[in-house]
Write a protein that holds these residues in place. Structure first.
Motif, PDB file in Angstrom:
ATOM      1  N   THR A  30       0.838  -1.208   0.000  1.00  0.00           N
ATOM      2  CA  THR A  30       0.000   0.000   0.000  1.00  0.00           C
ATOM      3  C   THR A  30       0.867   1.250   0.000  1.00  0.00           C
ATOM      4  O   THR A  30       0.501   2.267  -0.590  1.00  0.00           O
ATOM      5  CB  THR A  30      -0.916  -0.004   1.234  1.00  0.00           C
ATOM      6  OG1 THR A  30      -1.699  -1.199   1.238  1.00  0.00           O
ATOM      7  CG2 THR A  30      -1.848   1.200   1.224  1.00  0.00           C
ATOM      8  N   ILE A  31       2.029   1.174   0.632  1.00  0.00           N
ATOM      9  CA  ILE A  31       2.949   2.323   0.643  1.00  0.00           C
ATOM     10  C   ILE A  31       3.411   2.642  -0.771  1.00  0.00           C
ATOM     11  O   ILE A  31       3.492   3.816  -1.166  1.00  0.00           O
ATOM     12  CB  ILE A  31       4.146   2.023   1.565  1.00  0.00           C
ATOM     13  CG1 ILE A  31       3.653   1.691   2.971  1.00  0.00           C
ATOM     14  CG2 ILE A  31       5.120   3.180   1.589  1.00  0.00           C
ATOM     15  CD1 ILE A  31       4.758   1.248   3.906  1.00  0.00           C
ATOM     16  N   SER A  90      -0.941  14.453   0.695  1.00  0.00           N
ATOM     17  CA  SER A  90      -1.581  13.167   0.392  1.00  0.00           C
ATOM     18  C   SER A  90      -0.764  12.011   0.961  1.00  0.00           C
ATOM     19  O   SER A  90      -1.326  11.042   1.502  1.00  0.00           O
ATOM     20  CB  SER A  90      -1.734  13.025  -1.129  1.00  0.00           C
ATOM     21  OG  SER A  90      -2.429  11.845  -1.454  1.00  0.00           O
ATOM     22  N   ILE A  91       0.569  12.096   0.873  1.00  0.00           N
ATOM     23  CA  ILE A  91       1.426  11.053   1.450  1.00  0.00           C
ATOM     24  C   ILE A  91       1.273  11.026   2.966  1.00  0.00           C
ATOM     25  O   ILE A  91       1.246   9.956   3.593  1.00  0.00           O
ATOM     26  CB  ILE A  91       2.888  11.291   1.024  1.00  0.00           C
ATOM     27  CG1 ILE A  91       3.051  10.983  -0.477  1.00  0.00           C
ATOM     28  CG2 ILE A  91       3.839  10.433   1.838  1.00  0.00           C
ATOM     29  CD1 ILE A  91       4.423  11.311  -1.021  1.00  0.00           C
ATOM     30  N   PHE A 111      -3.017   6.778   7.725  1.00  0.00           N
ATOM     31  CA  PHE A 111      -3.898   5.614   7.617  1.00  0.00           C
ATOM     32  C   PHE A 111      -3.115   4.326   7.844  1.00  0.00           C
ATOM     33  O   PHE A 111      -3.573   3.413   8.557  1.00  0.00           O
ATOM     34  CB  PHE A 111      -4.572   5.591   6.248  1.00  0.00           C
ATOM     35  CG  PHE A 111      -5.319   4.324   5.959  1.00  0.00           C
ATOM     36  CD1 PHE A 111      -6.595   4.118   6.458  1.00  0.00           C
ATOM     37  CD2 PHE A 111      -4.731   3.308   5.215  1.00  0.00           C
ATOM     38  CE1 PHE A 111      -7.266   2.936   6.216  1.00  0.00           C
ATOM     39  CE2 PHE A 111      -5.398   2.121   4.970  1.00  0.00           C
ATOM     40  CZ  PHE A 111      -6.673   1.937   5.467  1.00  0.00           C
ATOM     41  N   CYS A 112      -1.928   4.223   7.229  1.00  0.00           N
ATOM     42  CA  CYS A 112      -1.119   3.014   7.391  1.00  0.00           C
ATOM     43  C   CYS A 112      -0.702   2.824   8.846  1.00  0.00           C
ATOM     44  O   CYS A 112      -0.624   1.689   9.346  1.00  0.00           O
ATOM     45  CB  CYS A 112       0.123   3.089   6.500  1.00  0.00           C
ATOM     46  SG  CYS A 112      -0.229   2.998   4.728  1.00  0.00           S
ATOM     47  N   TRP A 113      -0.437   3.910   9.544  1.00  0.00           N
ATOM     48  CA  TRP A 113      -0.043   3.821  10.949  1.00  0.00           C
ATOM     49  C   TRP A 113      -1.209   3.338  11.813  1.00  0.00           C
ATOM     50  O   TRP A 113      -1.061   2.463  12.660  1.00  0.00           O
ATOM     51  CB  TRP A 113       0.448   5.189  11.418  1.00  0.00           C
ATOM     52  CG  TRP A 113       1.025   5.193  12.807  1.00  0.00           C
ATOM     53  CD1 TRP A 113       1.468   4.118  13.522  1.00  0.00           C
ATOM     54  CD2 TRP A 113       1.215   6.343  13.634  1.00  0.00           C
ATOM     55  NE1 TRP A 113       1.936   4.517  14.749  1.00  0.00           N
ATOM     56  CE2 TRP A 113       1.800   5.880  14.848  1.00  0.00           C
ATOM     57  CE3 TRP A 113       0.976   7.712  13.481  1.00  0.00           C
ATOM     58  CZ2 TRP A 113       2.122   6.744  15.885  1.00  0.00           C
ATOM     59  CZ3 TRP A 113       1.309   8.567  14.513  1.00  0.00           C
ATOM     60  CH2 TRP A 113       1.877   8.086  15.704  1.00  0.00           C
ATOM     61  N   ILE A 173       8.920   4.676   1.483  1.00  0.00           N
ATOM     62  CA  ILE A 173       8.669   5.654   0.424  1.00  0.00           C
ATOM     63  C   ILE A 173       9.969   5.997  -0.302  1.00  0.00           C
ATOM     64  O   ILE A 173      10.035   6.053  -1.538  1.00  0.00           O
ATOM     65  CB  ILE A 173       8.028   6.935   1.008  1.00  0.00           C
ATOM     66  CG1 ILE A 173       6.560   6.683   1.359  1.00  0.00           C
ATOM     67  CG2 ILE A 173       8.131   8.113   0.034  1.00  0.00           C
ATOM     68  CD1 ILE A 173       5.626   6.594   0.182  1.00  0.00           C
ATOM     69  N   ARG A 174      11.038   6.203   0.454  1.00  0.00           N
ATOM     70  CA  ARG A 174      12.326   6.553  -0.145  1.00  0.00           C
ATOM     71  C   ARG A 174      12.869   5.414  -1.003  1.00  0.00           C
ATOM     72  O   ARG A 174      13.581   5.653  -1.985  1.00  0.00           O
ATOM     73  CB  ARG A 174      13.326   6.906   0.952  1.00  0.00           C
ATOM     74  CG  ARG A 174      12.969   8.170   1.718  1.00  0.00           C
ATOM     75  CD  ARG A 174      13.962   8.438   2.825  1.00  0.00           C
ATOM     76  NE  ARG A 174      15.309   8.645   2.297  1.00  0.00           N
ATOM     77  CZ  ARG A 174      16.400   8.812   3.053  1.00  0.00           C
ATOM     78  NH1 ARG A 174      16.286   8.750   4.388  1.00  0.00           N
ATOM     79  NH2 ARG A 174      17.581   8.989   2.505  1.00  0.00           N
ATOM     80  N   GLU A 175      12.547   4.176  -0.647  1.00  0.00           N
ATOM     81  CA  GLU A 175      13.057   3.029  -1.396  1.00  0.00           C
ATOM     82  C   GLU A 175      12.302   2.791  -2.692  1.00  0.00           C
ATOM     83  O   GLU A 175      12.903   2.457  -3.721  1.00  0.00           O
ATOM     84  CB  GLU A 175      12.987   1.772  -0.517  1.00  0.00           C
ATOM     85  CG  GLU A 175      13.930   1.788   0.670  1.00  0.00           C
ATOM     86  CD  GLU A 175      13.695   0.606   1.601  1.00  0.00           C
ATOM     87  OE1 GLU A 175      12.786  -0.216   1.266  1.00  0.00           O
ATOM     88  OE2 GLU A 175      14.367   0.499   2.640  1.00  0.00           O
TER      89      GLU A 175
END
Length: 368
Positions: free
Chosen positions: A193-194, A272-273, A279-281, A295-297
């Protein structure tokens, strides 16, 4: 000039002649229409050389009488002859009800009319874009850049839009995360999802949704402002005193939209991120540090460049469509509403078309 209209019948070598005298105007025409309707003799020539004056009513009576008796009209001076010609041209049959046509013919006709309108609008937008480029060149050449007007547009287009764009982007991030997690949970891949949140917001939705919001907010405002100024003849007054409307009104709005769109798009993507990360947290138990590292990866820097390249083009399209429609306002206040609606619809349509073109183009050059 005050003599009542009259006519007399004479016999001449070229046939029966009806000579009109007096004043063939509404004020002095009297019972001439009734007498002409009751005339049952033959007429070959209508001589109007003896009349003092003739207006539209008199010309109409003479024309209808001549047409009914197939007579020719003589003796008019150039002005009166021109008036009679205008009356003759206006004597056309009027259909009380529109002609009945088949449904297929009507649909084909409406489609054809719509295509013609679209082509004319695209041609007008292209010409307006050229006029904007010329105005920009003149501003640079003669160093008459309107700094205050442009900065004020920066505030209207950008600063005052931060709240609504931030709220919209935050909610979109949550929705993307929620819907993505629901689908990926079937495969036990909620962690991806990320990837979905990061790539789709930076590459597409961040800039696209911002462009749609700016089109509905600022593009409509541009059309309404310029349309009202056109209706109240303020733009004509500017031209009269030697001020170019393109330089004073259009160019600051276009520059503001072009400069602020990349900033707003980047801001919307970040918000938005953040929404997706929240939400993911909460729902997936992914800590913010893990979310940021992921996200960086998974998000390449090219996704950011794709969004930043598209944003100024979208801003230019929105501003030019809004200003173009505003400058087309004529006649009445209803035109302002119609042109404002057209500006928003055209801007959103062109933004989506260009976004599809950019998607194909960036895939072709390898920015995937």
């Amino acid at each position: 000039m005050n003599e009542m209209a009259a006519f007399s019948h004479e016999r001449a070598d070229d046939g029966d002649v009806l000579r009109f005298t007096g004043n063939l105007s509404l004020a002095r025409i009297g019972d001439l229409p009734e007498r002409l309707r009751g005339y049952d003799g033959s007429v070959d020539v209508i001589d109007l050389s003896g009349i003092d004056r003739i207006d539209t009513i008199g010309a109409w009576l003479v024309h209808r009488f001549a047409a009914r008796h197939s007579a020719r009209i003589e003796g008019l001076n150039p002005d009166s002859k021109h008036l009679l010609q205008q009356v003759e041209a206006a004597d056309q049959p009027v259909a009380m009800r529109p002609a009945v046509s088949s449904g297929l013919v009507r649909v084909v006709g409406e489609v054809g009319d719509a295509i013609v309108i679209v082509l004319k609008t695209l041609y007008g937008l292209l010409g307006f874009f050229g006029a904007t480029v010329i105005a920009f060149g003149n501003v640079i050449r003669y160093r008459r850049f309107r700094f205050n007007a442009t900065v004020q547009r920066f505030e209207v287009v950008g600063v005052t839009a931060l709240g609504i764009i931030g709220l919209m982007s935050f909610l979109i991030g949550i929705v993307i995360g929620q819907q993505g997690a629901v689908q990926l949970r079937q495969f036990g891949a909620e962690v991806f999802t990320i990837n979905l949140i990061g790539r789709i917001t930076l590459r597409e939705l961040g800039v696209l949704m911002t462009a749609i919001m700016v089109a509905g907010r600022s593009g409509s405002a541009f059309a309404a402002q310029l349309g009202t100024m056109k209706l109240t003849e303020e733009i004509d007054a500017m031209r009269t005193i030697g001020v170019s409307p393109m330089e004073a009104l259009v160019l600051p709005r276009v520059i503001a939209a072009v400069v602020m769109m990349p900033l707003l798009g980047f801001y919307a993507s970040l918000i938005s991120i953040i929404g997706g990360g929240l939400f993911c947290w909460i729902s997936l138990g992914i800590p913010p540090i893990t979310f940021v590292q992921r996200i960086r990866e998974v998000v390449p820097i090219t996704d950011l460049w794709v969004g930043l390249v598209k944003a100024p083009v979208f801003g230019a399209i929105i501003a030019i469509a809004g200003c173009f429609q505003g400058m087309q306002v004529e006649a009445d206040a209803e035109q302002v509403g119609m042109r404002t609606t057209a500006a928003v619809v055209q801007a959103i349509f062109l933004v989506i078309v260009l976004d599809a073109f950019f998607a194909v183009f960036f895939t072709w050059i390898g920015w995937t």
